[in-house]
Scaffold this motif. Structure first.
Motif, PDB file in Angstrom:
ATOM      1  N   TYR A  31       0.501  -0.982   0.177  1.00 52.15           N
ATOM      2  CA  TYR A  31       0.075  -0.037   0.074  1.00 52.15           C
ATOM      3  C   TYR A  31       0.669   1.155  -0.192  1.00 52.15           C
ATOM      4  O   TYR A  31       0.505   2.720  -0.015  1.00 52.15           O
ATOM      5  CB  TYR A  31      -0.753   0.191   0.682  1.00 52.15           C
ATOM      6  CG  TYR A  31      -2.057  -0.794   1.473  1.00 52.15           C
ATOM      7  CD1 TYR A  31      -3.233  -0.910   0.343  1.00 52.15           C
ATOM      8  CD2 TYR A  31      -1.440  -2.186   1.935  1.00 52.15           C
ATOM      9  CE1 TYR A  31      -3.930  -2.295   0.369  1.00 52.15           C
ATOM     10  CE2 TYR A  31      -2.449  -3.470   2.265  1.00 52.15           C
ATOM     11  CZ  TYR A  31      -3.850  -3.103   1.383  1.00 52.15           C
ATOM     12  OH  TYR A  31      -4.913  -4.069   1.301  1.00 52.15           O
ATOM     13  N   ARG A  32       2.324   1.001  -0.447  1.00 57.07           N
ATOM     14  CA  ARG A  32       3.295   2.342  -0.677  1.00 57.07           C
ATOM     15  C   ARG A  32       2.780   2.956  -1.194  1.00 57.07           C
ATOM     16  O   ARG A  32       3.217   2.265  -2.169  1.00 57.07           O
ATOM     17  CB  ARG A  32       4.583   1.568   0.030  1.00 57.07           C
ATOM     18  CG  ARG A  32       4.934   1.319   1.149  1.00 57.07           C
ATOM     19  CD  ARG A  32       6.008   0.318   0.947  1.00 57.07           C
ATOM     20  NE  ARG A  32       7.033   1.072   0.437  1.00 57.07           N
ATOM     21  CZ  ARG A  32       8.573   0.781   0.047  1.00 57.07           C
ATOM     22  NH1 ARG A  32       9.194  -0.689   0.455  1.00 57.07           N
ATOM     23  NH2 ARG A  32       9.567   1.538  -0.370  1.00 57.07           N
ATOM     24  N   ASP A  33       2.534   4.485  -1.346  1.00 53.25           N
ATOM     25  CA  ASP A  33       1.846   5.246  -2.087  1.00 53.25           C
ATOM     26  C   ASP A  33       3.275   5.490  -3.833  1.00 53.25           C
ATOM     27  O   ASP A  33       2.992   5.362  -4.602  1.00 53.25           O
ATOM     28  CB  ASP A  33       1.468   6.385  -1.452  1.00 53.25           C
ATOM     29  CG  ASP A  33       1.045   6.674  -0.999  1.00 53.25           C
ATOM     30  OD1 ASP A  33       0.035   5.864  -1.349  1.00 53.25           O
ATOM     31  OD2 ASP A  33      -0.303   7.208  -1.060  1.00 53.25           O
ATOM     32  N   ASP A  34       4.662   5.264  -3.134  1.00 51.80           N
ATOM     33  CA  ASP A  34       5.251   5.997  -4.435  1.00 51.80           C
ATOM     34  C   ASP A  34       5.914   4.807  -4.763  1.00 51.80           C
ATOM     35  O   ASP A  34       5.720   4.728  -5.782  1.00 51.80           O
ATOM     36  CB  ASP A  34       6.832   6.677  -3.013  1.00 51.80           C
ATOM     37  CG  ASP A  34       7.312   4.925  -1.677  1.00 51.80           C
ATOM     38  OD1 ASP A  34       6.130   4.641  -1.709  1.00 51.80           O
ATOM     39  OD2 ASP A  34       8.867   5.019  -1.602  1.00 51.80           O
ATOM     40  N   LEU A  35       5.355   3.070  -3.988  1.00 55.22           N
ATOM     41  CA  LEU A  35       6.423   1.642  -4.951  1.00 55.22           C
ATOM     42  C   LEU A  35       5.345   1.424  -5.868  1.00 55.22           C
ATOM     43  O   LEU A  35       5.251   1.405  -7.213  1.00 55.22           O
ATOM     44  CB  LEU A  35       6.233   1.260  -3.776  1.00 55.22           C
ATOM     45  CG  LEU A  35       7.118   0.178  -3.854  1.00 55.22           C
ATOM     46  CD1 LEU A  35       7.931  -0.445  -5.157  1.00 55.22           C
ATOM     47  CD2 LEU A  35       6.536  -1.410  -3.115  1.00 55.22           C
ATOM     48  N   VAL A  36       3.791   2.030  -5.229  1.00 55.24           N
ATOM     49  CA  VAL A  36       3.188   1.280  -6.069  1.00 55.24           C
ATOM     50  C   VAL A  36       2.888   2.369  -7.294  1.00 55.24           C
ATOM     51  O   VAL A  36       3.321   2.231  -8.835  1.00 55.24           O
ATOM     52  CB  VAL A  36       1.717   1.839  -6.281  1.00 55.24           C
ATOM     53  CG1 VAL A  36       0.242   1.475  -6.701  1.00 55.24           C
ATOM     54  CG2 VAL A  36       1.679   1.009  -4.800  1.00 55.24           C
ATOM     55  N   ARG A  37       3.245   4.201  -7.380  1.00 52.20           N
ATOM     56  CA  ARG A  37       3.320   4.884  -8.556  1.00 52.20           C
ATOM     57  C   ARG A  37       4.238   4.616  -9.133  1.00 52.20           C
ATOM     58  O   ARG A  37       4.479   4.575 -10.311  1.00 52.20           O
ATOM     59  CB  ARG A  37       3.056   6.437  -7.912  1.00 52.20           C
ATOM     60  CG  ARG A  37       1.842   6.494  -7.217  1.00 52.20           C
ATOM     61  CD  ARG A  37       2.267   8.460  -6.774  1.00 52.20           C
ATOM     62  NE  ARG A  37       3.681   8.928  -6.207  1.00 52.20           N
ATOM     63  CZ  ARG A  37       3.137   9.181  -5.165  1.00 52.20           C
ATOM     64  NH1 ARG A  37       1.432   8.793  -4.928  1.00 52.20           N
ATOM     65  NH2 ARG A  37       4.340   9.272  -4.106  1.00 52.20           N
ATOM     66  N   ASP A  38       5.448   4.490  -8.698  1.00 55.33           N
ATOM     67  CA  ASP A  38       7.399   3.321  -9.277  1.00 55.33           C
ATOM     68  C   ASP A  38       6.624   2.115 -10.246  1.00 55.33           C
ATOM     69  O   ASP A  38       7.128   2.121 -11.587  1.00 55.33           O
ATOM     70  CB  ASP A  38       8.203   3.467  -8.579  1.00 55.33           C
ATOM     71  CG  ASP A  38       8.432   4.797  -7.670  1.00 55.33           C
ATOM     72  OD1 ASP A  38       8.041   6.238  -8.346  1.00 55.33           O
ATOM     73  OD2 ASP A  38       9.129   4.757  -7.465  1.00 55.33           O
ATOM     74  N   LEU A  39       5.584   1.310  -9.614  1.00 48.58           N
ATOM     75  CA  LEU A  39       5.565   0.174 -10.606  1.00 48.58           C
ATOM     76  C   LEU A  39       4.461   0.341 -11.512  1.00 48.58           C
ATOM     77  O   LEU A  39       4.691  -0.067 -12.135  1.00 48.58           O
ATOM     78  CB  LEU A  39       4.744  -1.369  -9.292  1.00 48.58           C
ATOM     79  CG  LEU A  39       4.134  -2.032 -10.030  1.00 48.58           C
ATOM     80  CD1 LEU A  39       5.484  -2.852 -10.556  1.00 48.58           C
ATOM     81  CD2 LEU A  39       3.858  -2.937  -8.993  1.00 48.58           C
ATOM     82  N   ASP A  40       3.764   1.455 -10.599  1.00 51.01           N
ATOM     83  CA  ASP A  40       3.267   1.535 -12.369  1.00 51.01           C
ATOM     84  C   ASP A  40       3.387   2.769 -13.870  1.00 51.01           C
ATOM     85  O   ASP A  40       3.526   2.424 -14.761  1.00 51.01           O
ATOM     86  CB  ASP A  40       1.812   3.085 -11.997  1.00 51.01           C
ATOM     87  CG  ASP A  40       0.626   3.599 -12.982  1.00 51.01           C
ATOM     88  OD1 ASP A  40      -0.285   2.237 -13.177  1.00 51.01           O
ATOM     89  OD2 ASP A  40       1.090   4.310 -13.424  1.00 51.01           O
ATOM     90  N   ALA A  41       4.235   2.820 -12.796  1.00 43.56           N
ATOM     91  CA  ALA A  41       5.124   3.328 -14.215  1.00 43.56           C
ATOM     92  C   ALA A  41       6.214   3.253 -15.011  1.00 43.56           C
ATOM     93  O   ALA A  41       6.117   3.841 -16.107  1.00 43.56           O
ATOM     94  CB  ALA A  41       6.056   5.750 -13.403  1.00 43.56           C
TER      95      ALA A  41
END
Length: 259
Positions: free
Chosen positions: A243-253
């Protein structure tokens, strides 16, 4: 900037958590089912510990880290949601998206690295990741916005698994920007409200991800959440959810850029 999906496995916090079956009144078989679910995982199951707070509930399972209780669920909740469930319920549509629940003690195993085997080596290990996948899809459906990216190894699975097709028809029709990835062994263009990304490179063939990024993360049940698992050998997966925002955003990117 990550140069592969595997690089994200190195970013785990890898917390030391355990489950405690406290004041058990259910049969020994119930505890055995919980142990089978977490067999070979870094999450031991105990029946006694010295908590920092008094726990008076009976037949409750506690998630513990450094002597602190992070979450609690009843054994009945675990039995009905996961332990007595067959994964076929999800592929056939026997359990609808609105019925998918994950008890809090399992949901809070985020950032824990999992090593799971599929059938026939194990009947249960992979079920936890399957359930998390459905929880993420339900989160996207309830938000009715944001972006969902999901891989299937083979795109034909979306049509062949009645329950999976129903999920993606639902999520895509609710205003979510849905992207699906896999080997293009079936033409899905125009058949579902999704954007199709086909390829034959290793990350198409051997990755399992379900990644949701919200438009408005402040809304209830509209949080960043992602699952990633990589197939190291046939039907054996290393993965995690977060649920880590930064990790999810980086994975999406990374997925948006590389696949």
């Amino acid at each position: 900037m990550a140069d592969s999906l595997r690089a994200f496995l190195d970013r785990l916090d890898d917390p030391e958590r355990s489950l405690v079956v406290h004041n058990r009144s259910s049969p020994e078989a119930a505890r055995n089912l919980l142990e089978d679910l977490l067999d070979n995982q870094p999450v031991p199951v105990h029946e006694s510990f010295d908590p920092d707070e008094e726990v008076v509930e009976e037949d409750v399972v506690l998630l513990v880290e450094d002597g602190r209780v992070l979450a609690r669920s009843t054994m009945d909740e675990l039995l009905s949601a996961v332990l007595l469930v067959n994964s076929d319920l999800y592929t056939t549509g026997g359990r609808s998206l609105s019925e998918v629940e994950l008890p809090e003690v399992l949901e809070r195993l985020d950032d824990v690295p999992f090593h799971v085997r599929g059938y026939p080596e194990s009947n249960k290990e992979k079920l936890l990741l399957i359930t998390i996948s459905r929880v993420i899809e339900r989160t996207a459906a309830e938000a009715s916005s944001g972006t969902l990216r999901s891989s299937f190894q083979r795109l034909s699975r979306i049509e062949d698994e009645r329950g999976t097709r129903a999920v993606y028809e639902t999520v895509g029709s609710r205003g979510v920007d849905v992207h699906v990835y896999g080997i293009p062994d079936r033409d899905l263009e125009g058949k579902l409200p999704v954007t199709v990304h086909g390829g034959t490179a290793e990350e198409y063939r051997r990755s399992w991800f379900v990644v949701y990024t919200p438009d408005d993360p402040t809304t209830e049940r509209n949080e960043h959440v992602g699952l990633l698992a990589l197939e190291d050998e046939p039907n054996v997966w290393d993965g995690f959810w977060t649920y880590r925002d930064d990790l999810v955003r980086d994975l999406d990117a990374y997925i948006r850029r590389a696949l």
